[in-house]
Design a protein around this motif. Sequence first.
Motif, PDB file in Angstrom:
ATOM      1  N   UNK A 114       0.785  -1.019   0.119  1.00 20.47           N
ATOM      2  CA  UNK A 114       0.063   0.135  -0.013  1.00 20.47           C
ATOM      3  C   UNK A 114       0.947   1.147   0.011  1.00 20.47           C
ATOM      4  N   UNK A 115       0.371   2.289  -0.884  1.00 19.47           N
ATOM      5  CA  UNK A 115       1.289   3.444  -0.881  1.00 19.47           C
ATOM      6  C   UNK A 115       0.783   4.511   0.402  1.00 19.47           C
ATOM      7  N   UNK A 116       1.689   4.759   1.239  1.00 20.97           N
ATOM      8  CA  UNK A 116       1.311   5.765   2.352  1.00 20.97           C
ATOM      9  C   UNK A 116       2.024   6.940   2.023  1.00 20.97           C
ATOM     10  N   UNK A 117       0.906   7.955   2.207  1.00 22.56           N
ATOM     11  CA  UNK A 117       1.363   9.324   1.802  1.00 22.56           C
ATOM     12  C   UNK A 117       0.709  10.674   2.678  1.00 22.56           C
ATOM     13  N   UNK A 118       1.213  11.682   2.767  1.00 23.03           N
ATOM     14  CA  UNK A 118       0.409  12.693   3.441  1.00 23.03           C
ATOM     15  C   UNK A 118       1.103  14.224   3.220  1.00 23.03           C
ATOM     16  N   UNK A 119       0.351  15.179   3.785  1.00 16.66           N
ATOM     17  CA  UNK A 119       0.965  16.291   3.868  1.00 16.66           C
ATOM     18  C   UNK A 119       1.297  16.834   5.480  1.00 16.66           C
ATOM     19  N   UNK A 120       2.144  17.667   5.566  1.00 15.38           N
ATOM     20  CA  UNK A 120       2.561  18.196   6.917  1.00 15.38           C
ATOM     21  C   UNK A 120       2.510  17.049   8.128  1.00 15.38           C
ATOM     22  N   UNK A 121       1.532  17.026   8.931  1.00 14.90           N
ATOM     23  CA  UNK A 121       1.651  16.138   9.902  1.00 14.90           C
ATOM     24  C   UNK A 121       1.533  14.964   9.270  1.00 14.90           C
ATOM     25  N   UNK A 122       1.015  14.598   8.001  1.00 16.86           N
ATOM     26  CA  UNK A 122       0.856  13.480   7.561  1.00 16.86           C
ATOM     27  C   UNK A 122       2.153  12.913   6.830  1.00 16.86           C
ATOM     28  N   UNK A 123       2.963  14.040   6.452  1.00 14.01           N
ATOM     29  CA  UNK A 123       4.131  13.732   6.289  1.00 14.01           C
ATOM     30  C   UNK A 123       5.332  13.321   7.222  1.00 14.01           C
ATOM     31  N   UNK A 124       5.275  14.022   8.376  1.00 16.83           N
ATOM     32  CA  UNK A 124       5.973  13.490   9.601  1.00 16.83           C
ATOM     33  C   UNK A 124       5.999  12.308  10.118  1.00 16.83           C
ATOM     34  N   UNK A 125       4.871  12.014   9.945  1.00 14.47           N
ATOM     35  CA  UNK A 125       4.413  10.760  10.893  1.00 14.47           C
ATOM     36  C   UNK A 125       5.071   9.533  10.499  1.00 14.47           C
ATOM     37  N   UNK A 126       5.302   9.564   9.187  1.00 16.12           N
ATOM     38  CA  UNK A 126       6.218   7.996   8.555  1.00 16.12           C
ATOM     39  C   UNK A 126       7.444   7.963   8.955  1.00 16.12           C
ATOM     40  N   UNK A 127       8.329   9.172   9.422  1.00 17.47           N
ATOM     41  CA  UNK A 127       9.925   9.160   9.918  1.00 17.47           C
ATOM     42  C   UNK A 127      10.026   8.585  11.317  1.00 17.47           C
ATOM     43  N   UNK A 128      11.395   8.699  11.619  1.00 14.52           N
ATOM     44  CA  UNK A 128      11.681   8.415  13.046  1.00 14.52           C
ATOM     45  C   UNK A 128      11.644   9.474  13.800  1.00 14.52           C
ATOM     46  N   UNK A 129      11.425  10.650  13.260  1.00 12.86           N
ATOM     47  CA  UNK A 129      11.464  11.974  14.128  1.00 12.86           C
ATOM     48  C   UNK A 129      10.934  13.041  13.155  1.00 12.86           C
ATOM     49  N   UNK A 130      10.521  14.305  13.621  1.00 14.62           N
ATOM     50  CA  UNK A 130      10.084  15.293  12.717  1.00 14.62           C
ATOM     51  C   UNK A 130      10.274  16.606  13.272  1.00 14.62           C
ATOM     52  N   UNK A 131       9.892  17.730  12.762  1.00 17.00           N
ATOM     53  CA  UNK A 131       9.909  19.027  13.061  1.00 17.00           C
ATOM     54  C   UNK A 131       8.495  19.418  13.183  1.00 17.00           C
ATOM     55  N   UNK A 132       8.180  20.047  14.301  1.00 16.50           N
ATOM     56  CA  UNK A 132       6.610  20.161  14.782  1.00 16.50           C
ATOM     57  C   UNK A 132       6.375  21.301  15.509  1.00 16.50           C
ATOM     58  N   UNK A 133       5.287  21.916  15.221  1.00 20.09           N
ATOM     59  CA  UNK A 133       4.469  22.712  16.009  1.00 20.09           C
ATOM     60  C   UNK A 133       3.444  22.269  17.087  1.00 20.09           C
ATOM     61  N   UNK A 134       3.377  20.695  17.048  1.00 25.40           N
ATOM     62  CA  UNK A 134       2.413  19.987  18.148  1.00 25.40           C
ATOM     63  C   UNK A 134       2.171  20.631  19.319  1.00 25.40           C
ATOM     64  N   UNK A 135       3.226  20.994  19.864  1.00 26.73           N
ATOM     65  CA  UNK A 135       3.238  21.789  21.282  1.00 26.73           C
ATOM     66  C   UNK A 135       3.397  23.006  21.341  1.00 26.73           C
ATOM     67  N   UNK A 136       2.841  23.857  20.278  1.00 24.56           N
ATOM     68  CA  UNK A 136       2.864  25.446  20.084  1.00 24.56           C
ATOM     69  C   UNK A 136       4.181  25.853  19.546  1.00 24.56           C
ATOM     70  N   UNK A 137       5.187  26.226  20.062  1.00 28.10           N
ATOM     71  CA  UNK A 137       6.433  26.825  19.478  1.00 28.10           C
ATOM     72  C   UNK A 137       7.186  25.452  18.618  1.00 28.10           C
ATOM     73  N   UNK A 138       7.696  25.905  17.653  1.00 26.46           N
ATOM     74  CA  UNK A 138       8.501  25.113  16.878  1.00 26.46           C
ATOM     75  C   UNK A 138       9.447  23.958  17.671  1.00 26.46           C
ATOM     76  N   UNK A 139       9.441  22.882  17.308  1.00 20.67           N
ATOM     77  CA  UNK A 139      10.510  22.138  18.294  1.00 20.67           C
ATOM     78  C   UNK A 139      10.815  20.683  17.358  1.00 20.67           C
ATOM     79  N   UNK A 140      11.614  20.015  18.038  1.00 20.23           N
ATOM     80  CA  UNK A 140      11.752  18.519  17.362  1.00 20.23           C
ATOM     81  C   UNK A 140      11.001  17.573  18.082  1.00 20.23           C
ATOM     82  N   UNK A 141      10.323  16.413  17.253  1.00 18.62           N
ATOM     83  CA  UNK A 141       9.681  15.524  17.998  1.00 18.62           C
ATOM     84  C   UNK A 141      10.264  14.183  17.637  1.00 18.62           C
ATOM     85  N   UNK A 142      11.087  13.539  18.470  1.00 19.23           N
ATOM     86  CA  UNK A 142      11.867  12.214  18.140  1.00 19.23           C
ATOM     87  C   UNK A 142      11.058  11.102  18.282  1.00 19.23           C
TER      88      UNK A 142
END
Length: 255
Positions: free
Chosen positions: A123-151
């Motif tokens: 199955x091809x998995x894809x997505x935009x923004x959070x939908x791109x972040x989720x597939x990796x080992x970690x991502x850069x996000x503002x999930x917690x307000x300010x921009x930060x890293x999410x390992x």
Amino acid sequence: MAAVPQRRLALLGGGFSIDGDGLLDDWVLGQARTSRPRVCFVPTASGDAPGYVEQFLSAFRARPCDPGVLPLFRRELDDAALRTFLLAQDIVYVGGGNTANLLAVWRAHGVDRLLREAYDRGTLLCGISAGANCWAEGSHTDSFGPLTHLPDGLGLLPGSVCPHYDSEPGRRPSYRTAVATGALPAGWALEDGVGALFTDGRPTDAVTRTPRARLYRVEPDDDTTTAVEHPVPCRPLTPAAPRSEHRHRPPGTDE
């Protein structure tokens, strides 16, 4: 002996929610293993926002595919039916929103395990923004307000991901610092307008709907305060016919 399916995922710097030309969505459909793919939209990161769901259905009902939606905040399927539904999809398309919340909800419902199984089955998995972040080992996000890293992530794509690299203030320097200091592993930064396809964890195609949009490989350097960007060539996507341009991002888009 049956052939082992290729494991593929695509990171999107655009799509139906922010682009009017539909080029990236058409490109995604062109990667499917069938001429009329079943496409499941997963709007978990936006809290299953109804307007976002309708936007997806409106865009994909007009295309040669069979669109569906997987809601989790008002879940209707039991575990067996959920597995049957997800494994029957040709494409799983994850929307934007809050990356941290997305991962937590998926794990509560076992969707993370099912997506790994679907990925292994082709199955091809894809997505935009959070939908791109989720597939990796970690991502850069503002999930917690300010921009930060999410390992944290599903780890299907080695390394890290940073969306909105050119369109949101602070994204570029913050991500480069996170990679330089080891807070995030080396990874991929997407400017808006770019699509990147990975096969078995390796980049196999990169496209852009706008002339100046770029994909970057970002890696640490000897300098521990910033990181090195390596631009990845992107082939341009050509519109089939003009469409009206609109820009809309769902509530809380990451991200």
